[in-house]
Enzyme design. Structure first.
Site, mmCIF file in Angstrom:
data_model
loop_
_atom_site.group_PDB
_atom_site.id
_atom_site.type_symbol
_atom_site.label_atom_id
_atom_site.label_comp_id
_atom_site.label_asym_id
_atom_site.label_seq_id
_atom_site.Cartn_x
_atom_site.Cartn_y
_atom_site.Cartn_z
ATOM 1 N N ASP A 1 2.887 9.200 18.455
ATOM 2 C CA ASP A 1 2.240 9.150 17.147
ATOM 3 C C ASP A 1 0.724 9.181 17.287
ATOM 4 O O ASP A 1 0.039 9.965 16.612
ATOM 5 C CB ASP A 1 2.690 7.890 16.406
ATOM 6 C CG ASP A 1 2.167 7.841 14.981
ATOM 7 O OD1 ASP A 1 2.720 8.545 14.118
ATOM 8 O OD2 ASP A 1 1.198 7.104 14.723
ATOM 9 N N GLU B 1 -11.256 30.661 3.997
ATOM 10 C CA GLU B 1 -10.628 31.193 5.203
ATOM 11 C C GLU B 1 -10.265 30.118 6.223
ATOM 12 O O GLU B 1 -9.314 30.285 6.990
ATOM 13 C CB GLU B 1 -11.551 32.227 5.860
ATOM 14 C CG GLU B 1 -11.800 33.459 5.016
ATOM 15 C CD GLU B 1 -10.515 34.194 4.631
ATOM 16 O OE1 GLU B 1 -9.519 34.113 5.396
ATOM 17 O OE2 GLU B 1 -10.497 34.822 3.563
ATOM 18 N N SER C 1 0.700 39.109 7.896
ATOM 19 C CA SER C 1 0.582 40.518 8.274
ATOM 20 C C SER C 1 0.668 40.686 9.786
ATOM 21 O O SER C 1 0.454 39.732 10.555
ATOM 22 C CB SER C 1 -0.754 41.073 7.782
ATOM 23 O OG SER C 1 -1.825 40.489 8.509
ATOM 24 N N GLU D 1 -6.652 28.131 2.849
ATOM 25 C CA GLU D 1 -5.439 28.864 3.192
ATOM 26 C C GLU D 1 -4.586 28.154 4.251
ATOM 27 O O GLU D 1 -3.450 28.558 4.514
ATOM 28 C CB GLU D 1 -5.786 30.280 3.678
ATOM 29 C CG GLU D 1 -6.293 31.184 2.566
ATOM 30 C CD GLU D 1 -6.359 32.642 2.988
ATOM 31 O OE1 GLU D 1 -5.369 33.122 3.586
ATOM 32 O OE2 GLU D 1 -7.383 33.278 2.737
ATOM 33 N N ASP E 1 -2.512 -1.538 10.910
ATOM 34 C CA ASP E 1 -2.370 -1.984 12.300
ATOM 35 C C ASP E 1 -3.391 -3.051 12.669
ATOM 36 O O ASP E 1 -3.070 -4.035 13.333
ATOM 37 C CB ASP E 1 -2.537 -0.799 13.259
ATOM 38 C CG ASP E 1 -1.367 0.172 13.224
ATOM 39 O OD1 ASP E 1 -0.264 -0.252 12.833
ATOM 40 O OD2 ASP E 1 -1.566 1.348 13.582
ATOM 41 N N GLY F 1 0.829 -1.196 0.000
ATOM 42 C CA GLY F 1 0.000 0.000 0.000
ATOM 43 C C GLY F 1 0.865 1.247 0.000
ATOM 44 O O GLY F 1 1.947 1.275 -0.589
ATOM 45 N N HIS G 1 5.671 1.177 12.616
ATOM 46 C CA HIS G 1 4.882 1.774 13.696
ATOM 47 C C HIS G 1 4.884 0.768 14.835
ATOM 48 O O HIS G 1 4.827 -0.442 14.609
ATOM 49 C CB HIS G 1 3.465 2.055 13.204
ATOM 50 C CG HIS G 1 2.555 2.684 14.218
ATOM 51 N ND1 HIS G 1 2.995 3.608 15.159
ATOM 52 C CD2 HIS G 1 1.227 2.541 14.440
ATOM 53 C CE1 HIS G 1 1.966 4.004 15.899
ATOM 54 N NE2 HIS G 1 0.887 3.359 15.482
#
Length: 333
Positions: free
Chosen positions: A191, A227, A252, A231, A83, A26, A108
């Site tokens: 994790d 928004e 800004s 972004e 898992d 995978g 993992h």
């Protein structure tokens, strides 16, 4: 401060002459198999009978065998299946074919840390855990760079487990970017916490809550999407490049002031307490038990939550807006 290991700290000769079985093909499996192969490794892929991944692996000139056959034919066995499936595959197909001196590897620590897989004492047990999804690991390798990774040694029966794990990480491309040593326990718990509290759970819930707040206040869903979701990539890219300070330097002064004043109002004492509770559930094994039981029951709650969230308005609005922005690459299968 943790020690970071790079290419000079690992020797590919440690895996020369050792056949590596990558179990699963995978997201992670394909990247590991192809990177190891390109690094000169002797790689075979182990798949269940009838796996749809066989055609893709064979198209890359990889030898594909059943999981049991691949284990039997190999010295190193890297388990890269989900898992929730790993313990059954290990018990039925891998364990009967392991030999003393083999190395069992994971990307993992879940199944080792929570006792779902208990290897015999005469094999090495190690982990190499790249900090990125498979397609990024492969893309970065092909570009001559790499994805950072963690490694850990749980069991050193051969006396060479550490050196072999370092070599595997180098063949994967991880030592190009940096490799840090940890433990199965610490990798697993950090994790799971990171996924739940920040990277997946926290971010997803924050996006939806922000979107819903604006829409409920009468603003256009398209504005809310831009928004509160679109972004986000711009901000995360800045953080990835130079940390929070660079992001704040780049936005800004108004945005930076809102960061300092607004953020703690959203992520306040209640959120911090919830994070502590999430971490406690991970540390105690409560989350792992719930997830294991959920899979044993056929994942009814998981599937219901997945279906419900797929119908959230932010998904409908996002799909429509992304279709109008041809510069955005379509998601990989």
């Amino acid at each position: 401060m943790a020690t970071i290991y790079y290419d000079a700290d690992a020797d590919l000769d440690e895996i020369a002459g050792r056949r590596i079985a990558v179990i699963g093909y995978g997201s992670q499996g394909h990247a590991h198999a192809l990177n190891l192969k390109d690094s000169g490794g002797d790689v075979i892929v182990g798949l269940r009978e009838g796996s749809s991944s066989r055609v893709r692996a064979e198209a890359e000139d990889l030898l594909v065998l059943s999981t049991g056959e691949a284990t039997q034919a190999s010295d190193i066995v890297m388990i890269l299946v989900p898992d929730q499936n790993a313990a059954e595959i290990y018990n039925n197909e891998i364990a009967p074919n392991l030999e003393p001196g083999n190395m069992l590897m994971f990307a993992h620590g879940f199944n080792i840390h929570y006792g779902q897989i208990v290897p015999p004492k005469d094999v090495d047990v190690a982990m190499v855990a790249p900090k990125g999804p498979g397609h990024i690991i492969r893309d970065q390798f092909e570009e001559g760079v790499g994805v950072p990774a963690l490694f850990a040694i749980q069991q050193d029966a051969s006396g060479r487990a550490r050196q072999i794990a370092l070599a595997y990480a180098k063949a994967l491309g991880a030592t190009r970017a940096g490799l840090m040593e940890t433990t199965f326990k610490d990798e697993t718990e950090t994790d799971l916490f990171g996924e739940q509290a920040v990277l997946c759970g926290g971010v997803s819930s924050l996006i939806k809550a922000g979107f819903e707040t604006l829409v409920e206040a009468g603003y256009a869903p398209e504005l809310a999407y831009f928004e509160c979701l679109h972004e986000l990539k711009l901000i995360v890219d800045l953080i990835y490049q130079g940390g929070l300070a660079y992001m704040r330097y780049s936005v800004s002064d108004t945005a930076e002031y809102g960061d300092y004043t607004g953020g703690p109002r959203v992520i306040g004492a209640e959120s911090r307490q919830a994070m502590k509770e999430l971490l406690a559930d991970v540390q105690s094994g409560s989350f792992a038990r719930d997830w294991i039981l959920e899979n044993q029951a056929g994942k009814p709650a998981f599937n219901a939550m997945r279906n419900l969230d797929s119908e959230h308005p932010v998904e409908e609005v996002g799909a429509r807006l992304r279709s109008m922005m041809p510069h955005i690459q379509k998601p990989r299968e």
